[in-house]
Design an enzyme around this catalytic site. Structure first.
Site, PDB file in Angstrom:
ATOM      1  N   LEU A  64       5.174   3.631   3.350  1.00  0.00           N
ATOM      2  CA  LEU A  64       5.559   4.222   3.920  1.00  0.00           C
ATOM      3  C   LEU A  64       6.502   3.970   5.514  1.00  0.00           C
ATOM      4  O   LEU A  64       6.566   2.201   5.555  1.00  0.00           O
ATOM      5  CB  LEU A  64       4.796   4.796   4.738  1.00  0.00           C
ATOM      6  CG  LEU A  64       3.588   5.707   4.452  1.00  0.00           C
ATOM      7  CD1 LEU A  64       2.550   6.337   4.730  1.00  0.00           C
ATOM      8  CD2 LEU A  64       4.743   6.984   4.305  1.00  0.00           C
ATOM      9  N   GLY A 104      -3.010   0.726  -1.660  1.00  0.00           N
ATOM     10  CA  GLY A 104      -3.724  -0.490  -0.559  1.00  0.00           C
ATOM     11  C   GLY A 104      -3.140  -0.584   0.579  1.00  0.00           C
ATOM     12  O   GLY A 104      -1.317   0.399   0.120  1.00  0.00           O
ATOM     13  N   GLY A 105      -3.373   0.585   1.559  1.00  0.00           N
ATOM     14  CA  GLY A 105      -2.792   0.294   2.818  1.00  0.00           C
ATOM     15  C   GLY A 105      -1.379   1.871   2.730  1.00  0.00           C
ATOM     16  O   GLY A 105      -2.626   2.524   2.801  1.00  0.00           O
ATOM     17  N   ASP A 106      -0.485   1.165   3.126  1.00  0.00           N
ATOM     18  CA  ASP A 106       0.043   2.976   2.778  1.00  0.00           C
ATOM     19  C   ASP A 106       1.149   2.714   2.107  1.00  0.00           C
ATOM     20  O   ASP A 106       2.198   2.931   1.971  1.00  0.00           O
ATOM     21  CB  ASP A 106       1.201   2.075   4.163  1.00  0.00           C
ATOM     22  CG  ASP A 106       2.180   1.264   4.283  1.00  0.00           C
ATOM     23  OD1 ASP A 106       1.994   0.261   3.778  1.00  0.00           O
ATOM     24  OD2 ASP A 106       3.479   1.621   5.246  1.00  0.00           O
ATOM     25  N   GLU A 107       1.123   1.983   0.509  1.00  0.00           N
ATOM     26  CA  GLU A 107       1.353   1.807  -0.357  1.00  0.00           C
ATOM     27  C   GLU A 107       1.181   2.790  -1.144  1.00  0.00           C
ATOM     28  O   GLU A 107      -0.218   2.561  -2.203  1.00  0.00           O
ATOM     29  CB  GLU A 107       1.137   0.557  -1.334  1.00  0.00           C
ATOM     30  CG  GLU A 107       1.346  -0.959  -0.192  1.00  0.00           C
ATOM     31  CD  GLU A 107       1.843  -2.143  -1.138  1.00  0.00           C
ATOM     32  OE1 GLU A 107       2.312  -2.610  -2.146  1.00  0.00           O
ATOM     33  OE2 GLU A 107       0.824  -2.861  -0.034  1.00  0.00           O
TER      34      GLU A 107
END
Length: 198
Positions: A64, A104-107
């Site tokens: 993102l 994970g995270g924005d991945e």
């Protein structure tokens, strides 16, 4: 033989618990998408199937753009809302032969069996457009949005194993970011050629 003893045991609850434990191990608790662990399992399985059948496998990785400022300005709860909404909305553009994961995270990643470059590019276009259309408002502030940068790669055209496929898709994603974000880029072919869209 004097007789028989029959013992019946209800294992419904044990099976339900076992299923829940498996789901917890392979699902992201926030978005309920498959997680990184399940992604690697599916990647290896799909590549093995494709090798036997002589098919290509498509991989889309996305990151993102503009997510960190939302997290920093409005807090992690706002960031979580973005991720949950994104997972739900992109889930609507992912088709039957496409598996959607949160790494994970924005991945995120989308794995496509029996893929080809035209269909992969169409998927990337749908994801970019749907992401850019999302709008969020936190604490009565003005609306904000995010965009996505995507990297696309095909096995075995761009890589001969899962690890290399991830690497070339990641490299393509970073090229999309450098080129202006809110777009996708195809992994470089053997001649170094590349395709981009936005």
């Amino acid at each position: 033989v004097i007789g028989r003893v029959w013992i019946y045991e209800d294992v419904t609850e044990a099976r339900r618990t076992s299923r829940q434990l498996v789901e917890m191990a392979e699902r992201d608790p926030l978005t309920n998408l498959y997680n990184r662990r399940r992604f690697h399992e599916e990647l290896e399985r799909v590549l093995a199937d494709a090798t036997r059948r002589g098919e290509e496998v498509g991989l889309v990785v996305l990151d993102l753009d503009g997510f960190k400022p939302i997290n920093d300005r409005y807090g992690h709860q706002a960031g979580d809302e973005v991720l949950v909404t994104l997972a739900r909305e992109l889930g609507k553009v992912v088709r039957r032969n496409e598996m959607f994961f949160r790494l994970g995270g924005d991945e995120f990643a989308i794995l496509v069996s029996d893929a080809h470059d035209v269909a992969l590019s169409e998927l990337a276009k749908r994801v970019v457009e749907r992401t850019a259309a999302l709008r969020f408002s936190f604490a009565g502030a003005e609306e904000v949005g995010v965009t996505a940068s995507l990297g696309l790669a095909l096995y075995p055209r761009h890589a001969r194993d899962g690890e290399c496929l991830m690497a070339v898709a990641d490299a393509a994603m970073y090229r999309a970011k450098v080129a202006g974000r809110d777009r996708w880029a195809m992994a470089e072919g053997p001649s170094g050629s590349t395709a981009q869209g936005g």
